[in-house]
Design a protein around this motif. Structure first.
Motif, PDB file in Angstrom:
ATOM      1  N   GLY A  35      95.274  37.643 155.383  1.00  0.00           N
ATOM      2  CA  GLY A  35      95.881  37.847 154.076  1.00  0.00           C
ATOM      3  C   GLY A  35      97.259  38.485 154.119  1.00  0.00           C
ATOM      4  O   GLY A  35      98.203  37.990 153.499  1.00  0.00           O
ATOM      5  N   TRP A  36      97.393  39.586 154.877  1.00  0.00           N
ATOM      6  CA  TRP A  36      98.676  40.276 154.945  1.00  0.00           C
ATOM      7  C   TRP A  36      99.722  39.438 155.658  1.00  0.00           C
ATOM      8  O   TRP A  36     100.900  39.450 155.317  1.00  0.00           O
ATOM      9  N   LEU A  37      99.280  38.702 156.667  1.00  0.00           N
ATOM     10  CA  LEU A  37     100.200  37.850 157.420  1.00  0.00           C
ATOM     11  C   LEU A  37     100.732  36.734 156.522  1.00  0.00           C
ATOM     12  O   LEU A  37     101.926  36.431 156.518  1.00  0.00           O
ATOM     13  N   LEU A  38      99.839  36.128 155.742  1.00  0.00           N
ATOM     14  CA  LEU A  38     100.243  35.072 154.817  1.00  0.00           C
ATOM     15  C   LEU A  38     101.172  35.624 153.743  1.00  0.00           C
ATOM     16  O   LEU A  38     102.186  34.999 153.394  1.00  0.00           O
ATOM     17  N   PHE A  39     100.846  36.809 153.249  1.00  0.00           N
ATOM     18  CA  PHE A  39     101.682  37.458 152.238  1.00  0.00           C
ATOM     19  C   PHE A  39     103.091  37.681 152.774  1.00  0.00           C
ATOM     20  O   PHE A  39     104.084  37.358 152.111  1.00  0.00           O
TER      21      PHE A  39
ATOM     22  N   VAL B 218     109.651  33.403 153.144  1.00  0.00           N
ATOM     23  CA  VAL B 218     110.063  32.063 152.737  1.00  0.00           C
ATOM     24  C   VAL B 218     110.742  32.115 151.365  1.00  0.00           C
ATOM     25  O   VAL B 218     111.797  31.507 151.155  1.00  0.00           O
ATOM     26  N   ALA B 219     110.141  32.878 150.433  1.00  0.00           N
ATOM     27  CA  ALA B 219     110.713  32.989 149.092  1.00  0.00           C
ATOM     28  C   ALA B 219     112.116  33.602 149.149  1.00  0.00           C
ATOM     29  O   ALA B 219     113.045  33.121 148.490  1.00  0.00           O
TER      30      ALA B 219
ATOM     31  N   LEU C 183     108.638  44.967 151.291  1.00  0.00           N
ATOM     32  CA  LEU C 183     107.366  44.241 151.236  1.00  0.00           C
ATOM     33  C   LEU C 183     106.893  43.843 152.640  1.00  0.00           C
ATOM     34  O   LEU C 183     105.702  43.919 152.959  1.00  0.00           O
ATOM     35  N   THR C 184     107.831  43.431 153.489  1.00  0.00           N
ATOM     36  CA  THR C 184     107.494  43.087 154.864  1.00  0.00           C
ATOM     37  C   THR C 184     106.966  44.312 155.600  1.00  0.00           C
ATOM     38  O   THR C 184     105.981  44.235 156.344  1.00  0.00           O
TER      39      THR C 184
END
Length: 198
Positions: free
Chosen positions: A75-79, A85-86, A112-113
């Motif tokens: 989950g955190w990796l995808l986030f 990307v955004a 956020l990262t």
């Protein structure tokens, strides 16, 4: 120990250690460019960062998707990947927005990262030693993001150096963590698949 990170789950992540190293090397290259060519226009530097963020995000999303096939909690990796990307897409879709707005995007991305990396490091702390490298990269990202948000009006040269130093430190920590988790994977394989804190 978190059961969703034990055994084959983290081993699947370790098998993709090259993704971490490539991300780190990309950050190092970007950082050195920013440090040794600081007189490039700030807009050019930020657009170059946008390219890095896009590549970084794609790598994270791929890693998260591949991890999903093994049942890995990603989950955190995808986030983190989607945020990167955004940020990269925003940079390229609106190249005409002000440099200040682009710096704000970078600051938000960094915070956020950093949060995502610290959260993932916490999940790893009972499974592998060396997770502090990932946590440290998260702390560095948050500090950088806060500094960038606090001093957006700094001169172009100062901003180039700030961005460059951050990228070099961040990249070095990622490369270190990538090789650390690779060694963990090799140790696990050598011990017959038994998770180790080595």
């Amino acid at each position: 120990m978190n059961s969703d990170l034990a055994g084959p789950t983290l081993s699947a992540f370790a098998a993709r250690w090259r993704f971490l190293v490539v991300r780190g090397v990309a950050a190092l290259l970007f950082g050195f460019l920013a440090i040794f060519a600081p007189r490039a226009s700030l807009l050019a530097l930020v657009i170059l960062w946008g390219a890095y963020a896009l590549v970084d995000g794609v790598f994270n999303v791929i890693l998260a998707i591949r991890g999903a096939r093994t049942g890995m909690n990603r989950g955190w990796l995808l986030f983190q990947g989607l945020v990167s990307v955004a940020a990269g897409v925003i940079t390229f879709l609106w190249p005409g927005i002000t440099a200040l707005a682009l710096l704000t995007v970078i600051a938000v991305w960094a915070v956020l990262t950093g949060v995502a990396e610290i959260a993932f490091a916490i999940r790893l702390r009972h499974v592998i030693r060396g997770e502090w490298l990932l946590a440290a990269s998260g702390v560095v990202s948050i500090v950088f993001g806060v500094l960038l948000a606090a001093f957006p009006g700094a001169g172009a040269l100062a901003l180039a150096w700030m961005i460059g130093v951050y990228a070099v430190v961040f990249g070095a920590l990622l490369v270190g963590f990538g090789f650390r988790i690779h060694r963990w994977g090799e140790g696990t394989a050598a011990s017959g698949g038994t998770p180790s804190h080595a």
